[in-house]
Design an enzyme around this catalytic site. Sequence first.
Site, PDB file in Angstrom:
ATOM      1  N   TRP A 168      -1.381  -2.192  -2.943  1.00 13.26           N
ATOM      2  CA  TRP A 168      -0.284  -2.989  -3.515  1.00 13.26           C
ATOM      3  C   TRP A 168       0.704  -2.069  -4.229  1.00 13.26           C
ATOM      4  CZ3 TRP A 168      -0.580  -5.029  -9.013  1.00 13.26           C
ATOM      5  CH2 TRP A 168       0.516  -5.861  -9.321  1.00 13.26           C
ATOM      6  N   TYR A 171       2.371  -7.357   1.082  1.00  7.23           N
ATOM      7  CA  TYR A 171       2.688  -6.053   0.512  1.00  7.23           C
ATOM      8  C   TYR A 171       3.692  -5.323   1.402  1.00  7.23           C
ATOM      9  CZ  TYR A 171      -1.531  -6.768  -2.364  1.00  7.23           C
ATOM     10  OH  TYR A 171      -2.478  -7.264  -3.223  1.00  7.23           O
ATOM     11  N   GLN A 204     -10.469 -12.620  -6.722  1.00  2.00           N
ATOM     12  CA  GLN A 204      -9.739 -11.388  -7.046  1.00  2.00           C
ATOM     13  C   GLN A 204      -8.699 -11.680  -8.135  1.00  2.00           C
ATOM     14  OE1 GLN A 204      -6.678  -8.362  -4.926  1.00  2.00           O
ATOM     15  NE2 GLN A 204      -8.602  -8.624  -3.818  1.00  2.00           N
ATOM     16  N   LYS A 243      -0.360   7.111 -20.784  1.00  2.00           N
ATOM     17  CA  LYS A 243       0.851   7.900 -20.521  1.00  2.00           C
ATOM     18  C   LYS A 243       2.112   7.280 -21.111  1.00  2.00           C
ATOM     19  CE  LYS A 243       1.551   5.972 -15.854  1.00  2.00           C
ATOM     20  NZ  LYS A 243       1.543   6.319 -14.420  1.00  2.00           N
ATOM     21  N   GLY A 264      -5.256   1.816  -7.135  1.00  2.83           N
ATOM     22  CA  GLY A 264      -4.203   2.241  -6.234  1.00  2.83           C
ATOM     23  C   GLY A 264      -3.883   3.693  -6.546  1.00  2.83           C
TER      24      GLY A 264
END
Length: 337
Positions: free
Chosen positions: A22, A55, A178, A217, A286
Amino acid sequence: MVEHRHLGNSGLKISEIVYGNWLTHGSQVENDVATRCVHAALDAGITSFDTADVYANTVAESVLGEALEGRPRHELEIFTKVYWPTGSKGPNDSGLSRKHIMESIDGSLRRLRTDYVDLYQAHRYDTETPLEETMQAFADVVRQGKALYIGVSEWTAEQIRAGHALARDLGIQLISSQPQYSMLWRVIEEEVVPTSRELGLSQIVFSPIAQGVLTGKYRPGEPLPEGSRATDTKGGATMIKRFMDDDLLERVQGLRPVADELGLTMAELAVAWVLQNDNVAAALIGASRPEQVEDNVRASGVELPAEVMARIDDVLGDAVVRDPAMTARNAPQQRPS
């Protein structure tokens, strides 16, 4: 190497780290980089791969199919989904009608270069199609050998219960859910997880690192890192927006000492955290670089002591979203076009 777990009460085992594409394949990264990421996943012991027809408007399925070509099919577990608009986006190009499901599975199999998928998932609940019609279509897909098992994504506990009852009556197995799940987003814990546990479903959770926020981050008061999801105008920035709050980001920085003491990166800590839930079969990851795959798979098999779990709760405090009503609140109220 990555460990494996049963998916629901079925005999199917999947890797507890699932590679998903995705927001990456067909959009954020070039195809050759996507292929290298898939191969890095395979090299790390990941056998389960998740995608969806929506996607990159079907391109992600094609990229994944090409990247997996040549690998023995019986060694892989391939998942895809149906619901969101694809193609020309005509009146029947979305939802969970019989027409859309039967046409979509054939398109997905063609793009994925396979005769069947291991798991075919309803990407959302369709309020405009009778659930009986949807489940009958899924049952026919299974009986035709085009899918082995059925799952759902972001359904409420009540919807899961109704779908499971129909699946049982039709003689097929609804074995998975999910949902989004992370240290910061725990809306499934109160209702979806107990219902799933009772009925024999387990979770394949997406966004375990909260769109990258739990990597640490993003720092409060500092510019967004160049090339990060928060700067992605193709969809990533929209998805991560809910977490771009300085107080929340400050709390996330408080997790760094916890990770350091365990010898984990913050991303590994986040992935390991979701895998502590015994109803979670796998965490979806991912990657836009192969190294990210290698980092995340190190969370497989990590056990976090109870005191660490409690410490994480203390650090995050009321930044955690727990309201089970958020699943329904974030769901489409009508079929998208």
